[in-house]
Design an enzyme around this catalytic site. Sequence first.
Site, PDB file in Angstrom:
ATOM      1  N   TYR A 118     -12.587 -14.805 -25.893  1.00 56.15           N
ATOM      2  CA  TYR A 118     -13.833 -14.924 -25.121  1.00 56.15           C
ATOM      3  C   TYR A 118     -13.664 -14.397 -23.686  1.00 56.15           C
ATOM      4  CZ  TYR A 118     -15.121 -17.796 -29.092  1.00 56.15           C
ATOM      5  OH  TYR A 118     -15.376 -18.233 -30.366  1.00 56.15           O
ATOM      6  N   ASP A 167      -7.782 -25.172 -32.517  1.00 53.67           N
ATOM      7  CA  ASP A 167      -6.681 -24.585 -33.293  1.00 53.67           C
ATOM      8  C   ASP A 167      -5.415 -24.380 -32.477  1.00 53.67           C
ATOM      9  OD1 ASP A 167      -7.625 -24.356 -35.886  1.00 53.67           O
ATOM     10  OD2 ASP A 167      -8.800 -22.579 -35.394  1.00 53.67           O
ATOM     11  N   HIS A 215      -7.814 -10.177 -30.273  1.00 53.69           N
ATOM     12  CA  HIS A 215      -8.998 -10.471 -31.077  1.00 53.69           C
ATOM     13  C   HIS A 215     -10.179 -10.819 -30.209  1.00 53.69           C
ATOM     14  CE1 HIS A 215      -9.299 -14.950 -30.915  1.00 53.69           C
ATOM     15  NE2 HIS A 215      -8.106 -14.777 -30.405  1.00 53.69           N
ATOM     16  N   TYR A 268     -23.031 -19.129 -30.594  1.00 57.63           N
ATOM     17  CA  TYR A 268     -22.842 -20.404 -29.888  1.00 57.63           C
ATOM     18  C   TYR A 268     -22.044 -20.208 -28.606  1.00 57.63           C
ATOM     19  CZ  TYR A 268     -17.863 -21.770 -30.471  1.00 57.63           C
ATOM     20  OH  TYR A 268     -16.492 -21.869 -30.358  1.00 57.63           O
ATOM     21  N   ARG A 269     -21.368 -19.063 -28.483  1.00 58.53           N
ATOM     22  CA  ARG A 269     -20.438 -18.821 -27.373  1.00 58.53           C
ATOM     23  C   ARG A 269     -20.067 -17.348 -27.468  1.00 58.53           C
ATOM     24  NH1 ARG A 269     -14.615 -21.875 -27.890  1.00 58.53           N
ATOM     25  NH2 ARG A 269     -13.685 -21.296 -25.917  1.00 58.53           N
TER      26      ARG A 269
HETATM   27  P1  FAD Z   1     -10.366 -21.807 -19.683  1.00 58.73           P
HETATM   28  O1  FAD Z   1      -9.980 -20.422 -20.003  1.00 58.73           O
HETATM   29  O2  FAD Z   1      -9.757 -22.441 -18.521  1.00 58.73           O
HETATM   30  O3  FAD Z   1     -11.935 -21.975 -19.541  1.00 58.73           O
HETATM   31  C1  FAD Z   1     -12.869 -21.311 -20.314  1.00 58.73           C
HETATM   32  C2  FAD Z   1     -14.014 -20.835 -19.418  1.00 58.73           C
HETATM   33  O4  FAD Z   1     -14.770 -21.960 -18.991  1.00 58.73           O
HETATM   34  C3  FAD Z   1     -13.536 -20.148 -18.147  1.00 58.73           C
HETATM   35  O5  FAD Z   1     -13.450 -18.769 -18.330  1.00 58.73           O
HETATM   36  C4  FAD Z   1     -14.577 -20.535 -17.116  1.00 58.73           C
HETATM   37  O6  FAD Z   1     -15.633 -19.604 -17.129  1.00 58.73           O
HETATM   38  C5  FAD Z   1     -15.081 -21.869 -17.592  1.00 58.73           C
HETATM   39  N1  FAD Z   1     -14.391 -22.967 -16.900  1.00 58.73           N
HETATM   40  C6  FAD Z   1     -13.164 -23.421 -17.193  1.00 58.73           C
HETATM   41  N2  FAD Z   1     -12.858 -24.460 -16.426  1.00 58.73           N
HETATM   42  C7  FAD Z   1     -13.895 -24.666 -15.610  1.00 58.73           C
HETATM   43  C8  FAD Z   1     -14.151 -25.620 -14.606  1.00 58.73           C
HETATM   44  N3  FAD Z   1     -13.252 -26.560 -14.326  1.00 58.73           N
HETATM   45  N4  FAD Z   1     -15.327 -25.552 -13.961  1.00 58.73           N
HETATM   46  C9  FAD Z   1     -16.247 -24.614 -14.275  1.00 58.73           C
HETATM   47  N5  FAD Z   1     -16.045 -23.689 -15.235  1.00 58.73           N
HETATM   48  C10 FAD Z   1     -14.885 -23.716 -15.897  1.00 58.73           C
HETATM   49  N6  FAD Z   1     -11.450 -22.235 -29.267  1.00 58.73           N
HETATM   50  C11 FAD Z   1     -12.037 -23.325 -29.780  1.00 58.73           C
HETATM   51  O7  FAD Z   1     -12.904 -23.927 -29.146  1.00 58.73           O
HETATM   52  N7  FAD Z   1     -11.679 -23.799 -31.001  1.00 58.73           N
HETATM   53  C12 FAD Z   1     -10.720 -23.201 -31.740  1.00 58.73           C
HETATM   54  O8  FAD Z   1     -10.386 -23.683 -32.813  1.00 58.73           O
HETATM   55  C13 FAD Z   1     -10.099 -22.031 -31.224  1.00 58.73           C
HETATM   56  N8  FAD Z   1      -9.171 -21.365 -31.943  1.00 58.73           N
HETATM   57  C14 FAD Z   1      -8.558 -20.274 -31.414  1.00 58.73           C
HETATM   58  C15 FAD Z   1      -7.589 -19.619 -32.178  1.00 58.73           C
HETATM   59  C16 FAD Z   1      -6.920 -18.503 -31.662  1.00 58.73           C
HETATM   60  C17 FAD Z   1      -5.863 -17.815 -32.490  1.00 58.73           C
HETATM   61  C18 FAD Z   1      -7.213 -18.065 -30.361  1.00 58.73           C
HETATM   62  C19 FAD Z   1      -6.438 -16.932 -29.749  1.00 58.73           C
HETATM   63  C20 FAD Z   1      -8.198 -18.698 -29.600  1.00 58.73           C
HETATM   64  C21 FAD Z   1      -8.890 -19.801 -30.120  1.00 58.73           C
HETATM   65  N9  FAD Z   1      -9.882 -20.474 -29.398  1.00 58.73           N
HETATM   66  C22 FAD Z   1     -10.498 -21.573 -29.939  1.00 58.73           C
HETATM   67  C23 FAD Z   1     -10.334 -19.965 -28.082  1.00 58.73           C
HETATM   68  C24 FAD Z   1      -9.575 -20.544 -26.871  1.00 58.73           C
HETATM   69  O9  FAD Z   1      -8.193 -20.359 -27.032  1.00 58.73           O
HETATM   70  C25 FAD Z   1      -9.852 -22.022 -26.609  1.00 58.73           C
HETATM   71  O10 FAD Z   1     -11.223 -22.306 -26.587  1.00 58.73           O
HETATM   72  C26 FAD Z   1      -9.236 -22.496 -25.286  1.00 58.73           C
HETATM   73  O11 FAD Z   1      -9.192 -23.897 -25.257  1.00 58.73           O
HETATM   74  C27 FAD Z   1     -10.005 -21.996 -24.061  1.00 58.73           C
HETATM   75  O12 FAD Z   1      -9.127 -21.806 -23.015  1.00 58.73           O
HETATM   76  P2  FAD Z   1      -8.884 -22.876 -21.868  1.00 58.73           P
HETATM   77  O13 FAD Z   1      -8.981 -24.221 -22.504  1.00 58.73           O
HETATM   78  O14 FAD Z   1      -7.641 -22.519 -21.164  1.00 58.73           O
HETATM   79  O15 FAD Z   1     -10.176 -22.712 -20.976  1.00 58.73           O
END
Ligand code: FAD
Length: 544
Positions: free
Chosen positions: A106, A167, A406, A487-488
């Site tokens: 994303y 995941d 991806h 959804y996203r």
């Molecule tokens: P961040 O990257 O920190 O945040 C995501 C976004 O939210 C940021 O870019 C920012 O715009 C906003 N944000 C973050 N923190 C704040 C804040 N404090 N205040 C305001 N805005 C903010 N995702 C799923 O949901 N479910 C899954 O099962 C899943 N499976 C995955 C499988 C694979 C193989 C991969 C590579 C990815 C997958 N993902 C999945 C996507 C992703 O890895 C996760 O959603 C992950 O938890 C998001 O990264 P993060 O938690 O570090 O969030």
Amino acid sequence: KPAKQRQRVPVVPQGIERDAFIAALEELGGQLGKENVEVNDKPLVDGWYMEHPNTHDMMTILDEEEFVASAVVYPSTTEEVQSIVQWANKHKIPIFPISMGRNLGYGGAAPRVRGSVVIDLGRRMNRILDINPEDYTCLVEPGVSYYGLYEAIKERGYDHLWIDVPDLGGGSVIGNAVDRGVGYTPYGDHWACHSGLEVVLPTGEVIRTGMGALPGNNTWQTFPYGFGPFSDGIFSQSNYGIVTKMGMTLMPNPGGYEGFMYTFPKEEDLAPLIDIIRPLRISMILENVAQLRHVTQSVAARGIPRSKFYSGSGPIPMDIVHKAAAEQPVGDHSWGYYGMCYGPEHIRKHKLAIIDAEFKKIPGARKIDPKSLPEDEYYFARERVAAGIPDIHELRWVNWTPNGAHIAFSPVSPIRGTDATALNDLGRRIHDKYGIDFFPAFIVGLREMHLIVEIVFDRDDPERKKAALDCLRDLVEEAAKLGYGEYRTHLVLMDQVAGTYNWNDSALMKFNEKLKDALDPNGILAPGRCGIWPKRYRNRGWEM
Ligand code: FAD
């Protein structure tokens, strides 16, 4: 993947001279400490999942320099976040908050506007402020990962508390929830399970939502609404505030659990199967956010590259996929359902008997005996995740291509066979058009399902990147024509996806823009995130 030693000219935010920008960063360094303000002037290093960059998207679909930070700053308190916001307003510098920046698929850690200053909240604001073993709640800062929360609960001996994990367990509990991510226990809708936020607004004020607004309250994490309008919603998938604390509800240990897997032989089994799943899911016989996966992704989930099976161009032929599946421990199939049953054995056996009778209505349905599978089989990763145990096995299918990256197409629909078929057929047709392997997985919530289609591409191959992006743009457009929305989405598609939510002359976006202009008059906070552009940027060529 080794560091790219490409020569680069460090980017500065648009509208400010380099010297003025460096002087502004020095001023900020005076407040946060010099070591907590870093200019992004080194080669961009992709690293890997656990050592990911915070300067750009390690799985970029565009050129890496497109969505890239000019600098990264590391606050340690809410007050420091306020100072950064005030500084950004003073200099009109765009800032982009991340919790941990593992938003892979994303946009990773990348900002939407090139040259934004990334606020890496997670590096220093990583405290678990509370774990309440009586209320089954916690209060965390942005840098608390699923691994961190899980381990803290274990260390404190709270065996009666479970967390829900996506995941991959390396993400932030806050970052995932504010992007409305999902996990796989009954608490899988993370946003629905949060309770209470602390938010720094784009003009620097701090608010606490829900019961958090009542001084001395003890219900911030147990009653999300408080009194008056429920404002939390505007802080998810938006650019209206920086979340510095969030409450999360925790699941009670159900007293036992048992994973199960069924396979179904034919592509056409999808529709009748989804219609069987719907009443079971709504009545909570199927208790968790389960996955119905296509065999191609299951073959890839073993981590073996595509080239071992097929070296031709175009999508991998299905007879080759079936042959590969037949040689793997689960055996050949078209669809695989990965589920979990919770509770002590005497309760599980009743639910599992109903599920078995219903699933076996599909001719050729097979229940897989987990004892027949090797320890490193993907099935066990699904079982761990559905038991709230953080994991990273899911990364394996990203190795399907060399330099694997991806990006996701993630439309939602009701849990209906006709919708599943419509989306699946659309996905297959458009993937075939661009010569891309099709990885559909239906993630079944309580009343709806997310279809997550992961396009895996070689991030060093400009042609395949272009094909992936063209394919995605087609998918979004064609799905919207049929009435389906995402959804996203990834940064690169945010304008397009937001543009599909256009009922009544785009009334919703006009409302979002009104809010943006009121809350962020200088347009400094994450301009363009989720398609919401502040006045200063709107209709000036930033949309894509
Ligand atoms: P961040 O990257 O920190 O945040 C995501 C976004 O939210 C940021 O870019 C920012 O715009 C906003 N944000 C973050 N923190 C704040 C804040 N404090 N205040 C305001 N805005 C903010 N995702 C799923 O949901 N479910 C899954 O099962 C899943 N499976 C995955 C499988 C694979 C193989 C991969 C590579 C990815 C997958 N993902 C999945 C996507 C992703 O890895 C996760 O959603 C992950 O938890 C998001 O990264 P993060 O938690 O570090 O969030």
